[in-house]
Scaffold this motif. Structure first.
Motif, PDB file in Angstrom:
ATOM      1  N   VAL A 114       0.827  -1.219   0.000  1.00 44.87           N
ATOM      2  CA  VAL A 114       0.000   0.000   0.000  1.00 44.87           C
ATOM      3  C   VAL A 114       0.856   1.262   0.000  1.00 44.87           C
ATOM      4  O   VAL A 114       0.555   2.228  -0.702  1.00 44.87           O
ATOM      5  CB  VAL A 114      -0.961   0.006   1.216  1.00 44.87           C
ATOM      6  CG1 VAL A 114      -1.559   1.386   1.433  1.00 44.87           C
ATOM      7  CG2 VAL A 114      -2.069  -1.009   1.016  1.00 44.87           C
ATOM      8  N   ILE A 115       1.953   1.225   0.725  1.00 40.89           N
ATOM      9  CA  ILE A 115       2.773   2.433   0.867  1.00 40.89           C
ATOM     10  C   ILE A 115       3.321   2.916  -0.475  1.00 40.89           C
ATOM     11  O   ILE A 115       3.630   4.087  -0.639  1.00 40.89           O
ATOM     12  CB  ILE A 115       3.901   2.204   1.894  1.00 40.89           C
ATOM     13  CG1 ILE A 115       4.395   3.548   2.424  1.00 40.89           C
ATOM     14  CG2 ILE A 115       5.053   1.390   1.324  1.00 40.89           C
ATOM     15  CD1 ILE A 115       4.705   3.521   3.881  1.00 40.89           C
ATOM     16  N   PHE A 132       0.532   5.155  -4.009  1.00 31.86           N
ATOM     17  CA  PHE A 132       0.096   6.519  -4.301  1.00 31.86           C
ATOM     18  C   PHE A 132       0.301   6.824  -5.789  1.00 31.86           C
ATOM     19  O   PHE A 132       1.351   6.545  -6.354  1.00 31.86           O
ATOM     20  CB  PHE A 132       0.875   7.524  -3.448  1.00 31.86           C
ATOM     21  CG  PHE A 132       0.393   8.950  -3.585  1.00 31.86           C
ATOM     22  CD1 PHE A 132      -0.867   9.313  -3.173  1.00 31.86           C
ATOM     23  CD2 PHE A 132       1.213   9.924  -4.128  1.00 31.86           C
ATOM     24  CE1 PHE A 132      -1.319  10.626  -3.283  1.00 31.86           C
ATOM     25  CE2 PHE A 132       0.778  11.251  -4.246  1.00 31.86           C
ATOM     26  CZ  PHE A 132      -0.485  11.597  -3.820  1.00 31.86           C
ATOM     27  N   VAL A 139     -14.430   1.363  -2.016  1.00 32.79           N
ATOM     28  CA  VAL A 139     -13.936   2.086  -3.192  1.00 32.79           C
ATOM     29  C   VAL A 139     -14.008   1.164  -4.402  1.00 32.79           C
ATOM     30  O   VAL A 139     -13.707  -0.027  -4.294  1.00 32.79           O
ATOM     31  CB  VAL A 139     -12.463   2.551  -3.025  1.00 32.79           C
ATOM     32  CG1 VAL A 139     -12.078   3.512  -4.157  1.00 32.79           C
ATOM     33  CG2 VAL A 139     -12.223   3.202  -1.683  1.00 32.79           C
ATOM     34  N   ASN A 177      -5.300   8.760  -4.970  1.00 35.68           N
ATOM     35  CA  ASN A 177      -4.843  10.141  -4.779  1.00 35.68           C
ATOM     36  C   ASN A 177      -4.933  10.539  -3.310  1.00 35.68           C
ATOM     37  O   ASN A 177      -5.008   9.681  -2.430  1.00 35.68           O
ATOM     38  CB  ASN A 177      -5.658  11.082  -5.681  1.00 35.68           C
ATOM     39  CG  ASN A 177      -7.140  11.057  -5.334  1.00 35.68           C
ATOM     40  OD1 ASN A 177      -7.551  10.470  -4.332  1.00 35.68           O
ATOM     41  ND2 ASN A 177      -7.936  11.703  -6.154  1.00 35.68           N
ATOM     42  N   GLU A 178      -4.946  11.823  -3.052  1.00 33.59           N
ATOM     43  CA  GLU A 178      -4.959  12.309  -1.665  1.00 33.59           C
ATOM     44  C   GLU A 178      -6.264  11.990  -0.938  1.00 33.59           C
ATOM     45  O   GLU A 178      -6.337  12.136   0.289  1.00 33.59           O
ATOM     46  CB  GLU A 178      -4.653  13.816  -1.624  1.00 33.59           C
ATOM     47  CG  GLU A 178      -5.811  14.761  -1.935  1.00 33.59           C
ATOM     48  CD  GLU A 178      -6.090  14.910  -3.422  1.00 33.59           C
ATOM     49  OE1 GLU A 178      -5.493  14.174  -4.230  1.00 33.59           O
ATOM     50  OE2 GLU A 178      -6.920  15.770  -3.773  1.00 33.59           O
ATOM     51  N   ARG A 179      -7.286  11.543  -1.666  1.00 34.42           N
ATOM     52  CA  ARG A 179      -8.521  11.124  -1.009  1.00 34.42           C
ATOM     53  C   ARG A 179      -8.501   9.624  -0.732  1.00 34.42           C
ATOM     54  O   ARG A 179      -8.989   9.172   0.294  1.00 34.42           O
ATOM     55  CB  ARG A 179      -9.732  11.400  -1.915  1.00 34.42           C
ATOM     56  CG  ARG A 179      -9.736  12.760  -2.543  1.00 34.42           C
ATOM     57  CD  ARG A 179     -11.055  13.047  -3.178  1.00 34.42           C
ATOM     58  NE  ARG A 179     -11.277  12.349  -4.417  1.00 34.42           N
ATOM     59  CZ  ARG A 179     -12.463  12.181  -4.972  1.00 34.42           C
ATOM     60  NH1 ARG A 179     -13.550  12.614  -4.328  1.00 34.42           N
ATOM     61  NH2 ARG A 179     -12.594  11.571  -6.116  1.00 34.42           N
ATOM     62  N   ILE A 180      -7.976   8.855  -1.684  1.00 30.25           N
ATOM     63  CA  ILE A 180      -8.080   7.395  -1.594  1.00 30.25           C
ATOM     64  C   ILE A 180      -6.925   6.785  -0.787  1.00 30.25           C
ATOM     65  O   ILE A 180      -7.136   5.854  -0.005  1.00 30.25           O
ATOM     66  CB  ILE A 180      -8.116   6.777  -3.019  1.00 30.25           C
ATOM     67  CG1 ILE A 180      -9.236   7.411  -3.859  1.00 30.25           C
ATOM     68  CG2 ILE A 180      -8.268   5.263  -2.952  1.00 30.25           C
ATOM     69  CD1 ILE A 180     -10.640   7.195  -3.326  1.00 30.25           C
ATOM     70  N   PHE A 181      -5.736   7.314  -0.973  1.00 30.42           N
ATOM     71  CA  PHE A 181      -4.585   6.720  -0.281  1.00 30.42           C
ATOM     72  C   PHE A 181      -4.774   6.664   1.243  1.00 30.42           C
ATOM     73  O   PHE A 181      -4.569   5.609   1.852  1.00 30.42           O
ATOM     74  CB  PHE A 181      -3.294   7.468  -0.657  1.00 30.42           C
ATOM     75  CG  PHE A 181      -2.048   6.819  -0.139  1.00 30.42           C
ATOM     76  CD1 PHE A 181      -1.452   5.756  -0.814  1.00 30.42           C
ATOM     77  CD2 PHE A 181      -1.463   7.249   1.045  1.00 30.42           C
ATOM     78  CE1 PHE A 181      -0.302   5.142  -0.332  1.00 30.42           C
ATOM     79  CE2 PHE A 181      -0.315   6.643   1.543  1.00 30.42           C
ATOM     80  CZ  PHE A 181       0.267   5.590   0.857  1.00 30.42           C
ATOM     81  N   PRO A 182      -5.190   7.786   1.862  1.00 29.08           N
ATOM     82  CA  PRO A 182      -5.382   7.711   3.319  1.00 29.08           C
ATOM     83  C   PRO A 182      -6.461   6.703   3.748  1.00 29.08           C
ATOM     84  O   PRO A 182      -6.388   6.163   4.846  1.00 29.08           O
ATOM     85  CB  PRO A 182      -5.796   9.143   3.696  1.00 29.08           C
ATOM     86  CG  PRO A 182      -5.246  10.001   2.608  1.00 29.08           C
ATOM     87  CD  PRO A 182      -5.367   9.172   1.360  1.00 29.08           C
ATOM     88  N   ILE A 183      -7.426   6.462   2.878  1.00 29.65           N
ATOM     89  CA  ILE A 183      -8.454   5.466   3.202  1.00 29.65           C
ATOM     90  C   ILE A 183      -7.830   4.069   3.258  1.00 29.65           C
ATOM     91  O   ILE A 183      -8.128   3.273   4.156  1.00 29.65           O
ATOM     92  CB  ILE A 183      -9.596   5.481   2.148  1.00 29.65           C
ATOM     93  CG1 ILE A 183     -10.239   6.861   2.028  1.00 29.65           C
ATOM     94  CG2 ILE A 183     -10.651   4.407   2.460  1.00 29.65           C
ATOM     95  CD1 ILE A 183     -10.917   7.375   3.261  1.00 29.65           C
ATOM     96  N   CYS A 223      -4.837   3.381   4.005  1.00 31.42           N
ATOM     97  CA  CYS A 223      -4.072   3.339   5.263  1.00 31.42           C
ATOM     98  C   CYS A 223      -5.008   3.095   6.434  1.00 31.42           C
ATOM     99  O   CYS A 223      -4.770   2.222   7.268  1.00 31.42           O
ATOM    100  CB  CYS A 223      -3.336   4.661   5.481  1.00 31.42           C
ATOM    101  SG  CYS A 223      -2.208   5.098   4.143  1.00 31.42           S
ATOM    102  N   TYR A 224      -6.052   3.893   6.500  1.00 30.53           N
ATOM    103  CA  TYR A 224      -7.025   3.827   7.591  1.00 30.53           C
ATOM    104  C   TYR A 224      -7.586   2.421   7.731  1.00 30.53           C
ATOM    105  O   TYR A 224      -7.763   1.910   8.841  1.00 30.53           O
ATOM    106  CB  TYR A 224      -8.143   4.819   7.285  1.00 30.53           C
ATOM    107  CG  TYR A 224      -9.220   4.968   8.319  1.00 30.53           C
ATOM    108  CD1 TYR A 224      -9.074   5.867   9.378  1.00 30.53           C
ATOM    109  CD2 TYR A 224     -10.421   4.262   8.225  1.00 30.53           C
ATOM    110  CE1 TYR A 224     -10.088   6.041  10.314  1.00 30.53           C
ATOM    111  CE2 TYR A 224     -11.427   4.432   9.162  1.00 30.53           C
ATOM    112  CZ  TYR A 224     -11.265   5.321  10.207  1.00 30.53           C
ATOM    113  OH  TYR A 224     -12.264   5.495  11.125  1.00 30.53           O
ATOM    114  N   LEU A 225      -7.863   1.804   6.570  1.00 31.49           N
ATOM    115  CA  LEU A 225      -8.456   0.460   6.600  1.00 31.49           C
ATOM    116  C   LEU A 225      -7.457  -0.578   7.082  1.00 31.49           C
ATOM    117  O   LEU A 225      -7.838  -1.686   7.449  1.00 31.49           O
ATOM    118  CB  LEU A 225      -8.975   0.072   5.215  1.00 31.49           C
ATOM    119  CG  LEU A 225     -10.156   0.889   4.689  1.00 31.49           C
ATOM    120  CD1 LEU A 225     -10.480   0.477   3.257  1.00 31.49           C
ATOM    121  CD2 LEU A 225     -11.389   0.720   5.585  1.00 31.49           C
TER     122      LEU A 225
END
Lengths: 406, 406
Positions: free
Chosen positions: B32-33, B36, B147, B154-160, B162-164
């Motif tokens: 995941v990392i 992006f 998703v 992008n900056e909306r999806i990447f943090p999701i 991570c969060y998951l």
């Protein structure tokens, strides 16, 4: 518990205070090739005429004299050839598109309008003086203003700098950013899951926005909830970075050491809480030239505060003339809750449809929820005193991801 | 001169032919990392409940039993603490926001509503069952769709992601792109200027767009106008790249070796000229799995063709579900010229003002001019057969730089 002092600031007041904290942006000269994604720190002015010689607009024959229809072919010129001849009357040279045209040529005739027989070319069209010749300075003359400083050198501007033939360009230096997170409950990406823990998300919200702007940053780590550790992190980082972004530790709880350290250690507190939802506990401090953003820990609150306050600040720090968030009038497609006591920045999907910006709800607005940010490209701002809004009502929309409005 | 065969294609037909040339996009699993700016190749589904334990929404006291107003404090829980106790009736634990709440707690009371005296906490508010507790799965339960594949991380999806707490994610492989330019008149950036020459601009137009999408590319160099050199470049590059972008050499002149090589050497010609202005000579060919875009040499024509044809193709090759250019209705603020024989894609500044998209002219539309692209964020499309349009007329606008519409 920490004692609370001062007044909660309104959104615009907090934003203005933050933006005004800003120190002068330094400029530097760099090689044009390295300037992509920097912000221009000087107006761009042409350094020669474009073009700087007469050039042919077509493949055809450059001719001298317009009083006949047959010419003797004396040469062929392709682009890039150094041309230094004068045509005699009745002479022609073959010129390719973009090739230099002899200075005393009267016209260029398209090859389609010519018949070639040995070294004689016969013209089958009307001749006018200067036809198919791009004249010196015709596009832009020397010393003409082309681009104003303060714009991002993006896919539109960078090729222009190349085209103009500039070697160096003045750009604004980018701020150096340090990030740390706090919280004993934080797991790093890739770590095995432990019940009740949460994965580090705020670090990556910050990193994604910084990557998009190509701003150099370092992640300092997740600091455990311990006053000395937090103090040491700040002490080291204020020496190294222009902007520090921390996450968590700014409530009034006994483990909220970011707040404690920033309050106790005589940092200059600039903003202490703002009257918004989600994410009112924002704590912004200053230490010499370093700005410290103590951001709330819930990702929804972190993200919202990042867009509202940090993004314009960072853009200003990069030299953007146009650093503020963009606001449009939106029509709500869904009911939106707010309390009258604060400005609500409700997450939304904003779409441009049939001539209007429409704001769709994405479900929960709870600060502890974050997953629906996958659908969020902006916020609906319901101002203090307004209360709930229903579908069809109008209000302000703040868009942070423009590519997704269509 | 090269003989011309086949029909000039209309814009939409050419675009559809190009997009349909597309081979299947391969997917791969990556950490995941590293994801992006890749495009998601799988739907994202939750792998646990969020949250997966009861958590406190506030700093306060988790209590057992709602039939009294005094409780004995037996512990303090901060976020990240492993909690494994059952409260006895009349017992309380102090919990911080985000901390795990004992499974059998009935409510959490905000610290503001409590008075603490030694190990006794007295409650000053009404108690309701479950208050201030975020329940298991309250945000999103396990196995829920979050998703859909085909979107940019992008900056909306990447943090999701991570969060998951995802570790690996399936993304589409990115195409490998090779670029070369042609022309004896081309100077490289930083080279000293020579009269009649032009600086390499098309290379950088391509590179800027590819950088924005984080697509790996290599620049192969500027190939001099020589048939063998051009042939060798193609021979080497078709082995290495999924997409080749060349600039220049596609007209009918005797130095137009890109056209000559692609025609003679049995490449599969897909598009030979399109009925647009600027930049009709586009030549698109295929060689096994490699797509070759022979682009026109004038930067204005190169840029326009890049946006019209290459950008959607590249986005499709990256796996974007939404790869087409975005079209809006615009109202012209300035007169725009077109001939009825072609689709005109006139450069423009498109702005959203007072509820409308307005298209402003930027001066010259000559193909040999490029400097005014500094102001261009889109094109006004005047379709074949329409002719000139005046201020106030409506037509189609294609926006490629969305951040600049406000």
């Amino acid at each position: 518990m920490i004692k609370e002092g001062g007044m909660m600031l309104k959104y615009e007041d907090a934003k203005d205070i933050i933006l005004n904290c800003f120190n002068e942006v330094k400029a530097k000269s760099i090689n044009v090739i390295k300037s992509f994604n920097y912000v221009l720190a000087e107006d761009i002015v042409t350094i020669r005429d474009y073009p700087d010689t007469k050039k042919s607009a077509v493949d055809g024959f450059a001719i001298k004299g317009l009083d006949r229809n047959s010419y003797r072919i004396v040469n062929t010129f392709s682009p890039g050839m150094q041309v230094d001849i004068n045509l005699g009357k009745g002479e022609a040279v073959f010129v390719m598109t973009g090739a230099v045209v002899p200075e005393n040529a009267d016209a260029v005739v398209r090859v389609e309008d010519c018949v070639i027989d040995g070294d004689i070319v016969t013209i089958n069209c009307n001749l006018t003086n200067g036809m198919n010749i791009n004249n010196i300075g015709e596009e832009v003359g020397i010393n003409q203003h082309v681009v104003t400083k303060g714009v991002l050198i993006n896919e539109r501007i960078f090729p222009i700098l190349c085209y103009l033939g500039l070697k160096e360009v003045k750009v604004y230096e980018k701020p150096k950013v340090g990030i740390f997170t706090t919280g004993n409950e934080i797991l790093e990406l890739g770590e095995d899951y432990r019940k009740g823990f949460v994965y580090n998300t705020n670090r990556y919200i910050a990193e994604c926005f910084l990557k998009k702007l190509e701003i150099p940053y370092e992640y300092y780590g997740n600091i455990i909830d311990d006053e000395n550790s937090v103090f040491n992190a700040f002490a080291e980082m204020t020496e190294k970075y222009d902007i520090i972004i921390s996450s968590g530790g700014i409530s009034m709880g006994k483990y909220d050491f970011v707040k404690k350290v920033l309050n106790d250690k005589k940092f200059d507190i600039v903003v202490n809480k703002t009257k918004i939802k989600p994410g009112s506990p924002l704590l912004v401090a200053r230490n010499n030239n370093c700005m410290i953003f103590g951001m709330p820990g819930y990702p929804a609150a972190f993200f919202t505060n990042f867009v509202l306050y940090l993004l314009p600040f960072i853009k200003k720090a990069c030299g953007f003339r146009d650093f503020e968030n963009k606001i449009v009038d939106v029509i709500l497609k869904d009911y939106m809750h707010s309390r009258k006591s604060s400005d609500y920045f409700n997450r939304a999907t904003i779409k441009y449809e049939n001539g209007n910006f429409l704001a769709y709800g994405v479900g929960s607005q709870k600060t502890s929820h974050f997953i629906n940010f996958a659908k969020v490209n902006g916020f609906v701002r319901i101002k203090e005193g307004v209360g709930d809004l229903k579908a069809g009502d109008k209000c302000e929309g703040l868009i942070f991801n423009f590519e997704s409005i269509l």
